[in-house]
Design a protein around this motif. Structure first.
Motif, PDB file in Angstrom:
ATOM      1  N   GLU A 123       0.838  -1.206   0.000  1.00 32.91           N
ATOM      2  CA  GLU A 123       0.000   0.000   0.000  1.00 32.91           C
ATOM      3  C   GLU A 123       0.872   1.254   0.000  1.00 32.91           C
ATOM      4  O   GLU A 123       1.853   1.350   0.735  1.00 32.91           O
ATOM      5  CB  GLU A 123      -0.935   0.041   1.210  1.00 32.91           C
ATOM      6  CG  GLU A 123      -2.146  -0.846   1.095  1.00 32.91           C
ATOM      7  CD  GLU A 123      -1.904  -2.233   1.670  1.00 32.91           C
ATOM      8  OE1 GLU A 123      -0.769  -2.477   2.122  1.00 32.91           O
ATOM      9  OE2 GLU A 123      -2.840  -3.049   1.661  1.00 32.91           O
ATOM     10  N   VAL A 182       0.963   5.622   0.064  1.00 33.96           N
ATOM     11  CA  VAL A 182       0.243   6.851   0.381  1.00 33.96           C
ATOM     12  C   VAL A 182       0.938   8.020  -0.295  1.00 33.96           C
ATOM     13  O   VAL A 182       2.161   8.009  -0.498  1.00 33.96           O
ATOM     14  CB  VAL A 182       0.168   7.106   1.919  1.00 33.96           C
ATOM     15  CG1 VAL A 182      -0.805   6.136   2.556  1.00 33.96           C
ATOM     16  CG2 VAL A 182       1.534   6.997   2.576  1.00 33.96           C
ATOM     17  N   GLU A 225       2.828   2.801   2.989  1.00 33.92           N
ATOM     18  CA  GLU A 225       1.947   3.141   4.110  1.00 33.92           C
ATOM     19  C   GLU A 225       2.490   2.594   5.430  1.00 33.92           C
ATOM     20  O   GLU A 225       2.376   3.227   6.478  1.00 33.92           O
ATOM     21  CB  GLU A 225       0.541   2.594   3.850  1.00 33.92           C
ATOM     22  CG  GLU A 225      -0.477   3.151   4.823  1.00 33.92           C
ATOM     23  CD  GLU A 225      -1.887   2.695   4.511  1.00 33.92           C
ATOM     24  OE1 GLU A 225      -2.070   1.568   4.011  1.00 33.92           O
ATOM     25  OE2 GLU A 225      -2.813   3.487   4.776  1.00 33.92           O
TER      26      GLU A 225
END
Ligand code: MG
Ligand code: MG
Length: 260
Positions: free
Chosen positions: A225, A227, A237
């Motif tokens: 993931e 960000v 993340e």
């Protein structure tokens, strides 16, 4: 992110020669930056060095002032310098490199309207001190790029490239940074098509002679993931370390040609 440049999907021989000349400047600059990326060096120093090296050879750093669709302001530097958990688009400012940092250097060159794009990952400091998991990360990401280039042949498809990258991530137990991809390149910084770092063999757009692609696996040690931070950079993340390798290649009758 990419304009509709389908009409430019297939490059002429002359255009590919121009992109290769651009890529040669990029390759030399990236080699010099890699050597200069030592403990105690400020990222802004590497940025200035890149600017000087590229412009001395008649090129223009193509990321400087580049404004991708959706970005609030133009990019302020010549290189992207992304440290540790930052995957891509790190802005080279006052950060001073420390031993054992994992630095991603990403660079674009515009030479007379011909664009090339390439990135590498540097372990700062003594390689003998490289933790095993960092070696797995850097080796796995680099090998993913090599495997992807190997299958970049006429008759294969974008899915084969994605699968080669995905397969290598699995083999090295690494995560693919989600939502980030490679792309067409050559007459602009970003062109169609998207070149994803995952896929199924024999699916997607067929590879044809004259296509020029920036292939760029981005892997993380933790979860994939990603960000987006306030400065426009992308980070994992979970804070895990990431690596990134990229080449601009062309698809030719005699196989893939690395232009950077
Ligand atoms: Mg790049
Ligand atoms: Mg790229």
């Amino acid at each position: 992110m990419s304009k509709n440049t389908n009409k430019n999907l297939i490059k002429t021989e002359e255009q590919i020669e121009g992109i290769a000349a651009s890529g040669a400047i990029l390759n030399r600059a990236l080699g010099r930056l890699q050597k200069a990326a030592k403990e105690g060096v400020k990222l802004s120093f590497l940025d200035k060095l890149a600017y000087d090296l590229i412009t001395d050879e008649g090129g223009v750093p193509s990321f400087l002032h580049y404004r991708p669709e959706g970005a609030s302001e133009p990019y302020p530097a010549s290189i992207c310098a992304s440290v540790n958990n930052i995957v891509v688009h790190g802005i080279p400012r006052d950060y001073v490199l420390r031993a054992h940092d994992v630095l991603k250097l990403d660079l674009g060159v515009n030479l007379d309207g011909y664009f090339s794009d390439s990135a590498t990952t540097v372990f700062v400091g003594d390689e003998k001190e490289m933790p095993k998991e960092i070696k797995r990360l850097i080796d796995g990401t680099k090998i993913a790029l090599e495997e992807a280039i190997k299958v970049s042949i006429i008759g294969n498809s974008l899915g084969d490239i994605g699968w080669a990258i995905e397969k290598t991530a699995n083999k090295f137990k690494l995560s693919i940074a989600e939502g980030l991809s490679g792309h067409g390149v050559g007459l602009a910084v970003h062109e169609d098509p998207f070149v994803w770092n995952f896929g199924n063999p024999k699916t997607g757009m067929k590879l044809r002679e004259g296509m020029v692609l920036a292939i760029e696996p981005m892997f993380a040690l933790g979860e994939g993931e990603i960000v987006s931070l306030s400065d426009g950079s992308y980070a994992t993340e979970d804070g895990s370390i990431a690596a990134h390798f990229e080449h601009t290649i062309s698809i030719s009758k005699s196989g893939p040609v690395i232009l950077t």
